[in-house]
Write a protein that holds these residues in place. Structure first.
Motif, PDB file in Angstrom:
ATOM      1  N   PRO A 222      93.121 -63.662  -6.188  1.00 45.78           N
ATOM      2  CA  PRO A 222      92.634 -62.975  -4.996  1.00 45.78           C
ATOM      3  C   PRO A 222      91.203 -62.474  -5.159  1.00 45.78           C
ATOM      4  O   PRO A 222      90.827 -61.971  -6.216  1.00 45.78           O
ATOM      5  CB  PRO A 222      93.586 -61.797  -4.832  1.00 45.78           C
ATOM      6  N   TYR A 223      90.416 -62.643  -4.135  1.00 44.59           N
ATOM      7  CA  TYR A 223      89.040 -62.164  -4.136  1.00 44.59           C
ATOM      8  C   TYR A 223      88.734 -61.399  -2.856  1.00 44.59           C
ATOM      9  O   TYR A 223      87.954 -60.471  -2.863  1.00 44.59           O
ATOM     10  CB  TYR A 223      88.055 -63.335  -4.304  1.00 44.59           C
ATOM     11  N   LEU A 224      89.367 -61.758  -1.732  1.00 45.47           N
ATOM     12  CA  LEU A 224      89.138 -61.071  -0.456  1.00 45.47           C
ATOM     13  C   LEU A 224      89.835 -59.708  -0.431  1.00 45.47           C
ATOM     14  O   LEU A 224      89.210 -58.688  -0.135  1.00 45.47           O
ATOM     15  CB  LEU A 224      89.631 -61.938   0.705  1.00 45.47           C
ATOM     16  N   ARG A 225      91.113 -59.682  -0.739  1.00 39.72           N
ATOM     17  CA  ARG A 225      91.871 -58.431  -0.664  1.00 39.72           C
ATOM     18  C   ARG A 225      91.336 -57.362  -1.605  1.00 39.72           C
ATOM     19  O   ARG A 225      91.156 -56.222  -1.186  1.00 39.72           O
ATOM     20  CB  ARG A 225      93.355 -58.702  -0.907  1.00 39.72           C
ATOM     21  N   PRO A 226      91.038 -57.679  -2.879  1.00 47.21           N
ATOM     22  CA  PRO A 226      90.477 -56.634  -3.738  1.00 47.21           C
ATOM     23  C   PRO A 226      89.128 -56.115  -3.239  1.00 47.21           C
ATOM     24  O   PRO A 226      88.831 -54.936  -3.345  1.00 47.21           O
ATOM     25  CB  PRO A 226      90.320 -57.323  -5.103  1.00 47.21           C
ATOM     26  N   ALA A 227      88.322 -57.010  -2.678  1.00 42.85           N
ATOM     27  CA  ALA A 227      87.023 -56.582  -2.150  1.00 42.85           C
ATOM     28  C   ALA A 227      87.216 -55.641  -0.961  1.00 42.85           C
ATOM     29  O   ALA A 227      86.526 -54.620  -0.843  1.00 42.85           O
ATOM     30  CB  ALA A 227      86.189 -57.791  -1.734  1.00 42.85           C
ATOM     31  N   ALA A 228      88.169 -55.957  -0.085  1.00 42.84           N
ATOM     32  CA  ALA A 228      88.440 -55.112   1.080  1.00 42.84           C
ATOM     33  C   ALA A 228      88.977 -53.746   0.652  1.00 42.84           C
ATOM     34  O   ALA A 228      88.564 -52.713   1.190  1.00 42.84           O
ATOM     35  CB  ALA A 228      89.419 -55.797   2.023  1.00 42.84           C
ATOM     36  N   VAL A 229      89.871 -53.730  -0.323  1.00 42.86           N
ATOM     37  CA  VAL A 229      90.423 -52.465  -0.803  1.00 42.86           C
ATOM     38  C   VAL A 229      89.320 -51.623  -1.449  1.00 42.86           C
ATOM     39  O   VAL A 229      89.225 -50.414  -1.212  1.00 42.86           O
ATOM     40  CB  VAL A 229      91.581 -52.720  -1.791  1.00 42.86           C
ATOM     41  N   ALA A 230      88.474 -52.252  -2.250  1.00 39.71           N
ATOM     42  CA  ALA A 230      87.396 -51.522  -2.926  1.00 39.71           C
ATOM     43  C   ALA A 230      86.399 -50.940  -1.929  1.00 39.71           C
ATOM     44  O   ALA A 230      85.837 -49.866  -2.159  1.00 39.71           O
ATOM     45  CB  ALA A 230      86.674 -52.431  -3.913  1.00 39.71           C
ATOM     46  N   LEU A 231      86.175 -51.628  -0.823  1.00 42.05           N
ATOM     47  CA  LEU A 231      85.194 -51.170   0.159  1.00 42.05           C
ATOM     48  C   LEU A 231      85.782 -50.275   1.249  1.00 42.05           C
ATOM     49  O   LEU A 231      85.036 -49.776   2.092  1.00 42.05           O
ATOM     50  CB  LEU A 231      84.503 -52.364   0.814  1.00 42.05           C
TER      51      LEU A 231
END
Length: 180
Positions: free
Chosen positions: A152-161
């Motif tokens: 996963p690359y989209l979901r972690p980025a969304a959670v972090a932001l």
């Protein structure tokens, strides 16, 4: 679909303010959405390029093909539609993984070295009557079982932001000047 919840404390006061100048609030939220989407897009592309999500970069196509669609005002004037996305077929495969059977089409495989050639130190020499550097093999169509956990690359980025996105929206709403 990723959904980010915003804190609705003080919603009554904001609703009353929104009713006084809806176009100003919609413009502020539109700009905050554009800013947030650009931040998320940058984070996704960065994590894909630097390899921090565990995907090896081969061509860079997955990173390059992520883009942002600028929000367009809906015909009723009560919102907009926009977002980020990619047109690569394998983006969901890497984001969510895949478990199941996959059909492999018949194809020809070209090997630069065969196991036998490299084991015998015969690189570039005849193997099975062919030059080792030009050896080709036919692969028949078949089914293969795939158990790919994904990276996963989209979901972690969304959670972090998420905290930054919330802050951007609250700041945008706070900057709206009400007349009178």
């Amino acid at each position: 679909m990723i959904h980010i919840d915003l804190d609705d404390s003080g919603l009554q006061q904001r609703t009353e303010n929104f009713e006084k100048a809806p176009e100003k609030f919609l413009a502020a939220l539109w700009q905050a959405n554009v800013t947030s989407a650009a931040r998320l897009l940058g984070r996704i592309k960065g994590s894909l390029r630097d390899g921090s999500v565990g995907l090896r970069v081969r061509t860079g196509k997955l990173s390059r093909n992520w883009s942002m669609k600028t929000p367009e005002i809906l015909s009723d004037g009560k919102g907009w539609l926009g977002g980020i996305g990619t047109n690569t077929d394998y983006a969901p495969y890497h984001e969510f993984g895949f478990h199941g059977e996959e059909s492999v089409r018949a194809h020809t495989r070209r090997a630069s070295r065969t196991k036998k050639a490299s084991a015998w130190g015969a690189r570039g020499k005849d193997v099975f009557g062919r030059r080792a550097s030009k050896a080709t093999f036919g692969v028949r169509a078949h089914e293969r079982r795939v158990n790919y956990a994904g990276h996963p690359y989209l979901r972690p980025a969304a959670v972090a932001l998420t905290p930054t996105i919330r802050a951007d929206h609250l700041e945008a709403l706070g900057k709206v000047k009400l007349d009178g």
